[in-house]
Scaffold this active site. Structure first.
Site, PDB file in Angstrom:
ATOM      1  N   CYS A 533     -19.820  31.098 -40.546  1.00  0.00           N
ATOM      2  CA  CYS A 533     -20.808  30.436 -41.402  1.00  0.00           C
ATOM      3  C   CYS A 533     -20.898  31.069 -42.785  1.00  0.00           C
ATOM      4  O   CYS A 533     -21.982  31.419 -43.269  1.00  0.00           O
ATOM      5  CB  CYS A 533     -22.184  30.410 -40.755  1.00  0.00           C
ATOM      6  SG  CYS A 533     -22.263  29.344 -39.312  1.00  0.00           S
ATOM      7  N   TYR A 577     -24.572  30.167 -44.383  1.00  0.00           N
ATOM      8  CA  TYR A 577     -24.696  28.734 -44.714  1.00  0.00           C
ATOM      9  C   TYR A 577     -24.888  28.525 -46.212  1.00  0.00           C
ATOM     10  O   TYR A 577     -25.348  27.474 -46.640  1.00  0.00           O
ATOM     11  CB  TYR A 577     -25.854  28.070 -43.976  1.00  0.00           C
ATOM     12  CG  TYR A 577     -25.571  27.603 -42.570  1.00  0.00           C
ATOM     13  CD1 TYR A 577     -24.493  28.091 -41.831  1.00  0.00           C
ATOM     14  CD2 TYR A 577     -26.385  26.654 -41.958  1.00  0.00           C
ATOM     15  CE1 TYR A 577     -24.255  27.657 -40.537  1.00  0.00           C
ATOM     16  CE2 TYR A 577     -26.159  26.215 -40.659  1.00  0.00           C
ATOM     17  CZ  TYR A 577     -25.095  26.718 -39.957  1.00  0.00           C
ATOM     18  OH  TYR A 577     -24.863  26.292 -38.678  1.00  0.00           O
ATOM     19  N   TRP A 595     -29.642  30.716 -43.320  1.00  0.00           N
ATOM     20  CA  TRP A 595     -29.308  30.751 -41.889  1.00  0.00           C
ATOM     21  C   TRP A 595     -29.249  32.192 -41.379  1.00  0.00           C
ATOM     22  O   TRP A 595     -29.580  32.476 -40.242  1.00  0.00           O
ATOM     23  CB  TRP A 595     -27.983  30.033 -41.645  1.00  0.00           C
ATOM     24  CG  TRP A 595     -27.581  30.021 -40.200  1.00  0.00           C
ATOM     25  CD1 TRP A 595     -28.032  29.186 -39.221  1.00  0.00           C
ATOM     26  CD2 TRP A 595     -26.646  30.912 -39.565  1.00  0.00           C
ATOM     27  NE1 TRP A 595     -27.442  29.482 -38.022  1.00  0.00           N
ATOM     28  CE2 TRP A 595     -26.582  30.538 -38.198  1.00  0.00           C
ATOM     29  CE3 TRP A 595     -25.869  31.976 -40.012  1.00  0.00           C
ATOM     30  CZ2 TRP A 595     -25.764  31.195 -37.282  1.00  0.00           C
ATOM     31  CZ3 TRP A 595     -25.049  32.631 -39.099  1.00  0.00           C
ATOM     32  CH2 TRP A 595     -24.997  32.246 -37.750  1.00  0.00           C
ATOM     33  N   TYR A 795     -19.510  18.829 -35.900  1.00  0.00           N
ATOM     34  CA  TYR A 795     -20.053  20.091 -36.392  1.00  0.00           C
ATOM     35  C   TYR A 795     -19.012  21.198 -36.229  1.00  0.00           C
ATOM     36  O   TYR A 795     -18.430  21.374 -35.168  1.00  0.00           O
ATOM     37  CB  TYR A 795     -21.307  20.408 -35.606  1.00  0.00           C
ATOM     38  CG  TYR A 795     -22.072  21.622 -36.069  1.00  0.00           C
ATOM     39  CD1 TYR A 795     -22.479  21.752 -37.391  1.00  0.00           C
ATOM     40  CD2 TYR A 795     -22.415  22.621 -35.168  1.00  0.00           C
ATOM     41  CE1 TYR A 795     -23.203  22.858 -37.812  1.00  0.00           C
ATOM     42  CE2 TYR A 795     -23.150  23.729 -35.571  1.00  0.00           C
ATOM     43  CZ  TYR A 795     -23.535  23.844 -36.884  1.00  0.00           C
ATOM     44  OH  TYR A 795     -24.251  24.933 -37.293  1.00  0.00           O
ATOM     45  N   HIS A 796     -18.770  21.938 -37.312  1.00  0.00           N
ATOM     46  CA  HIS A 796     -17.772  23.019 -37.362  1.00  0.00           C
ATOM     47  C   HIS A 796     -16.340  22.500 -37.403  1.00  0.00           C
ATOM     48  O   HIS A 796     -15.421  23.177 -36.933  1.00  0.00           O
ATOM     49  CB  HIS A 796     -17.946  23.995 -36.194  1.00  0.00           C
ATOM     50  CG  HIS A 796     -19.165  24.854 -36.306  1.00  0.00           C
ATOM     51  ND1 HIS A 796     -19.675  25.588 -35.245  1.00  0.00           N
ATOM     52  CD2 HIS A 796     -19.997  25.104 -37.354  1.00  0.00           C
ATOM     53  CE1 HIS A 796     -20.760  26.242 -35.642  1.00  0.00           C
ATOM     54  NE2 HIS A 796     -20.970  25.960 -36.927  1.00  0.00           N
ATOM     55  N   HIS A 881     -17.992  23.810 -42.715  1.00  0.00           N
ATOM     56  CA  HIS A 881     -19.300  23.150 -42.693  1.00  0.00           C
ATOM     57  C   HIS A 881     -19.391  22.045 -43.746  1.00  0.00           C
ATOM     58  O   HIS A 881     -20.401  21.941 -44.460  1.00  0.00           O
ATOM     59  CB  HIS A 881     -20.416  24.168 -42.890  1.00  0.00           C
ATOM     60  CG  HIS A 881     -20.546  25.134 -41.744  1.00  0.00           C
ATOM     61  ND1 HIS A 881     -19.696  26.205 -41.584  1.00  0.00           N
ATOM     62  CD2 HIS A 881     -21.419  25.188 -40.703  1.00  0.00           C
ATOM     63  CE1 HIS A 881     -20.038  26.880 -40.493  1.00  0.00           C
ATOM     64  NE2 HIS A 881     -21.087  26.286 -39.933  1.00  0.00           N
TER      65      HIS A 881
END
Length: 940
Positions: A533, A577, A595, A795-796, A881
């Site tokens: 992240c 993030y 995050w 997601y990811h 992301h």
């Protein structure tokens, strides 16, 4: 049905390796395509109707009424719309937390007419989530009924539930057409004669067509086999979809004759109006003559009939045999043990054998193959787990096409490899190394194939999905290494999970060499940086710089020349993030990222590689870019859409509805740039600068909150000019699918490809996945839906433009033992790489570029293999992301200065032609891009 699988002796070519061979037999089931089927039940709950067992979703169920309670027994009836040779049934119980309604005692029945029923099988299933399979002696029928007589839990409850039900069949071997004589009652003439022989020539591009004028239905296609043979079915492939649908058969009958004069009906039915292969199965009958009678045209377009290929299926007792060939096997661990549906047994090569090892499956028939699952041995020993590997398919066992490659993780869990559907008879898994480097042998508990009995490839206008690359980790983050073109990926401290904001000091990475087709892995510990992240951008020297994440204050840089990582200075504000961008003056800017680290106050700061220091920018406040996420600042300052621009400024296009300009001198500053029209906050949407010269940015999708909300299909054109001025925003035609967690990729021709995402944002699920990418054309400002991909990308997930003008897309998940971890990437070839007939387009060639590096405002001399219409520079990208702040496109006009020699000039503004490594593409008159040459743009 069950395919017999035989282990065959190798040819003399492989005997020289001193490997041992044996013969054995196992069985493999196959399902019938459920297209057009319907389901009915004696009882059903609103919202959980019988049709749910045919929707392909394991999360939906059929459930009988609970109020008022409908007592057992319960009946679920499938109408397959046509007669099939039925040999088995699979029942998948509900997959949620409840076991209510799981079927215990049951009976399976079949019928020709839905009135008179014949019992095929009875038994009792266990009370668990596992798929149940029942086999029985094959019979022909149109209707199949599953009768639930008790609930498996034996609690006395009267409910019945099911997630999915499939019916198994025996797609028998095709009979040889060597001695056939075929004729039709009518054939179209003209410049091309669409004769009956076209339907038995083995070419799917040719077809028989009845006369277009003057003809009437029914039409007859007659086969004389030359002698009586047992026949158990007929397959019909309609004309190629690219030629239209006229003549697709609707209502049909199949008849047989011993003399070609007197005919007896064998089976009849109705086929749907599509281009898929149709199969009509029936109990084996022996006759010399068979004919297909077309009673109607499926679309009622006219009194025509057409067929690309027609085959008869073998009705003898010998079913289509699967054969498996290996380079080596131990006597007590033969190859058949990898195909026996028993994870307690396994194939293993001899201890003296050396890599590479291979296992080849000959399916005897051509099927559409789309996946391979490899299950390592389950006896507790890691020895022989396959690491580096490749998967190939072939139609003849001689010419092979690679569909996947990479490295399986060194563990005992199954590895599923989905790839582009390929029509093939043979599938080969080649083991190139042992995952742990422990031994020279290979092993497998189970190898299973996913394949359809019918498949029609999408037209070339939708692009094509190609090779799958398997990684030993989930590729959550990715970057192109500019000096080599390799793809560098990483996850977190483990290959399949993260720690949740607390740093571990290490990161699992892998590198894909797309030229060699190999994947290598490394565990990075020297930087003490868990890079999950993070922020990512590529600096002026082509080095990926990674900030924050799980180890929230750290900064690391990848050194391409040594393939090692270097620890850099700590950030002043720990983050995860966040977004990061390389500025036009060479510094690196970060902002946001609550995050990890303390929540809130994640104002901007900049990094100088000259001094290896971070400097806070208190004036570059994060507050103006916050979304209204219900989770608060923890999610509201995530993943800003950043574009480095002139004079060290940054344009922030979203995901908040408010847009802003950030300055990075004198302590930093921020100035409003307007709203993105009426677009709401669009977290985890995408933005793509497809024309940096004119400041054109296209935004697509996103959702008002990070997770748990419906997504949008909104598309906007954002135009920026001088820093600190209001951006111009135009609402464009929306995408066909709303989505978030997708990726946007700028192509050499200025088009933008959007890949993956969900219609409802939900982290760590593949529910409501959008499998179809969409392609946006800046000329028409419209979207076109592309061919569906094999794996969901949510997601990811990541996606990047490759130097060969393809797109590599992959990842998704990283949730420990969850079912949505995707350890792979797949290559997509956009439509510009194909001719209209599906063949590969001729690509322009850049034979030389001089110099290899150029300063801003400087010129390049480009020599091509022929005339081209233009050029473009696309900066090497990085992604995680949904954020890729590196990619942008600079269109360039070429001035012809000699025979196939062009001069192109790079823009002078570093905010436009951001210094660093770029891919230079030439484009033909028909819009086909060349392979890229790498160009280094240096600051003035």
């Amino acid at each position: 049905m069950l395919f017999a699988v035989t282990s065959t002796v190798l040819s003399a070519l492989f005997l020289a390796t001193n490997h041992v061979h044996a013969q054995s037999t196992v069985t493999v089931p196959v399902t019938i395509d459920r297209t057009g089927w319907s389901a009915s039940a004696d009882s059903q709950q609103t919202g959980s109707e019988a049709s749910k067992i045919l929707d392909g979703s394991t999360s939906s169920i059929w459930q009988t009424q609970s109020s008022p309670l409908s007592p057992l027994p319960h009946n679920l009836t499938l109408d397959m719309k046509n007669t099939f040779f039925v040999t088995g049934l699979t029942y998948l119980p509900r997959q949620d937390a409840s076991n209510d309604g799981n079927i215990g005692q049951h009976t399976i029945l079949v019928s020709d007419n839905g009135i008179s029923w014949t019992t095929l099988s009875t038994g009792t299933w266990s009370n668990d989530k596992q798929k149940k399979t029942s086999f029985f002696t094959g019979v022909s029928g149109r209707y199949v009924r599953l009768m639930a007589q008790s609930e498996a839990s034996a609690t006395g409850k009267q409910l019945t539930t099911a997630a999915e039900i499939n019916v198994l069949t025996a797609p028998r071997a095709r009979l040889s057409r060597e001695n056939w004589v075929v004729k039709a009652d009518s054939s179209e003439g003209g410049a091309h004669s669409y004769l009956a022989q076209e339907a038995v020539d083995g070419a799917v591009t040719s077809y028989w067509q009845s006369q277009l004028s003057g003809g009437t239905l029914p039409h007859y296609f007659t086969i004389d086999q030359g002698a009586a043979k047992a026949v158990a079915g007929l397959t019909y492939l309609p004309r190629p979809a690219s030629t239209g649908s006229n003549g697709n058969i609707g209502n049909y009958s199949i008849e047989r004759s011993t003399d070609g004069i007197t005919w007896t009906n064998v089976v009849s039915g109705t086929w749907p109006d599509n281009a898929k292969v149709k199969t009509a199965g029936f109990a084996a009958v022996s006759s010399r003559y068979f004919r297909l009678v077309a009673l109607t045209e499926a679309g009622n377009r006219g009194p025509w009939t057409s067929a690309s290929e027609i085959n008869l299926l073998d009705g003898s007792n010998q079913l289509a045999n699967f054969k498996v060939t290996v380079d080596s096997q131990e006597t007590n661990n033969a190859a058949d043990q990898a195909l026996d549906d028993n994870t307690g047994t396994f194939w293993i090569t001899q201890a003296a054998a050396t890599y590479p090892h291979y296992i080849t499956i000959d399916m005897q028939l051509s099927f559409s193959v789309f996946s391979l699952t490899y299950v390592p041995r389950q006896d507790g020993s890691p020895n022989g787990r396959i690491g580096d590997h490749k998967i190939e398919t072939s139609t003849d066992g001689k010419v092979w096409s690679q569909v996947a490659s990479g490295e399986f993780r060194d563990w005992d869990k199954p590895s599923l490899v989905n790839f582009e559907e390929k029509i093939a008879r043979f599938v080969r898994l080649t083991a190139l190394s042992e995952a742990g480097g422990r031994v020279n042998w290979a092993s497998a508990a189970e190898i299973t194939l996913g394949y359809d009995t019918s498949y029609v490839p999408p037209p070339a206008s939708q692009g094509r999905w190609g090779q799958v690359i398997d990684f030993p980790t989930v590729p959550v983050a990715a970057a192109i290494v500019p000096q080599t073109g390799k793809v560098l990926v990483w996850s977190s401290y483990k290959a399949d999970q993260f720690t949740g904001g607390s740093g571990s000091g290490k990161t699992v990475t892998a590198t894909y060499d797309y030229v060699k087709g190999t994947v290598s892995q490394a565990l990075i510990t020297n930087t003490l940086h868990d890079m999950f992240c993070p922020g990512i951008s590529i600096d002026f020297q082509g080095r990926p710089v990674v900030t924050g994440g799980n180890d929230a204050a750290r900064t690391s840089r990848y050194e391409a020349d040594t393939a090692n990582w270097t620890a850099l200075a700590l950030m002043n504000i720990p983050r995860g993030y966040q977004s990061q961008a390389t500025l036009s003056d060479g510094r690196i800017f970060v902002i946001g990222g609550s995050w990890s680290g303390a929540r809130g106050g994640k104002d901007g700061e900049v990094y100088s590689s000259t001094t290896n220091t971070w400097t806070r920018l208190p004036g570059a406040a994060v507050t103006p870019l916050l979304t209204k996420d219900p989770a608060g600042v923890y999610k509201a300052d995530n993943h800003p859409w950043l574009f480095p621009w002139s004079n060290g400024t940054i344009f922030q296009a979203g995901p908040s509805s408010a847009m802003n300009w950030y300055t990075t001198t004198n302590g930093g500053g921020v100035k409003a740039a307007g709203l993105r029209a009426a677009d709401p906050d669009s977290m985890c949407g995408t933005v793509s600068m497809y024309d940096a010269v004119t400041g054109k940015i296209m935004s697509a999708g996103g959702s008002p909150a990070y997770s748990g909300t419906a997504t949008t299909a909104n598309t906007h054109l954002i135009s920026i000019g001088a820093p600190n001025t209001t951006a111009t925003v135009t609402k464009l035609t929306s995408m066909s699918y709303p989505r978030a967690y997708h990726n946007g990729i700028v192509l050499p021709n200025g088009q933008v490809l959007v890949v993956g995402g969900q219609t409802f944002s939900s982290s760590f699920t593949d529910d409501e996945s959008v499998l179809h990418p969409e392609l946006w054309d800046p000329m028409t400002q419209k979207w076109t839906v592309m061919a569906a991909m094999a794996n969901p990308r949510n997601y990811h997930s990541t996606a990047l433009l490759m130097p060969d003008a393809t797109v590599i897309s992959g990842g998704g998940g990283l949730c420990a033992g969850c079912s949505v971890n995707h350890y792979d990437m797949q290559v997509f070839s956009p439509p510009y790489l194909f001719n209209t007939d599906g063949s590969a387009a001729t690509r322009p060639v850049i034979s030389a570029v001089s110099p290899a590096s150029v300063v801003l405002g400087g010129s390049l001399t480009v020599t091509t293999g022929g005339a081209v219409s233009g050029f473009s520079l696309v900066r090497m990208g990085s992604a995680t992301h949904t954020v890729n702040t590196d990619q942008r496109r600079v269109p360039l006009a070429g001035t012809l200065v000699g025979t196939n020699i062009y001069k192109i000039t790079v823009p002078t503004d570093p905010g436009v032609a951001l210094p660093g490594y770029w891919m230079l593409f030439a484009t033909s008159e028909s819009g086909v891009p060349s392979l890229a040459k790498t160009v280094l743009v240096k600051p003035s």
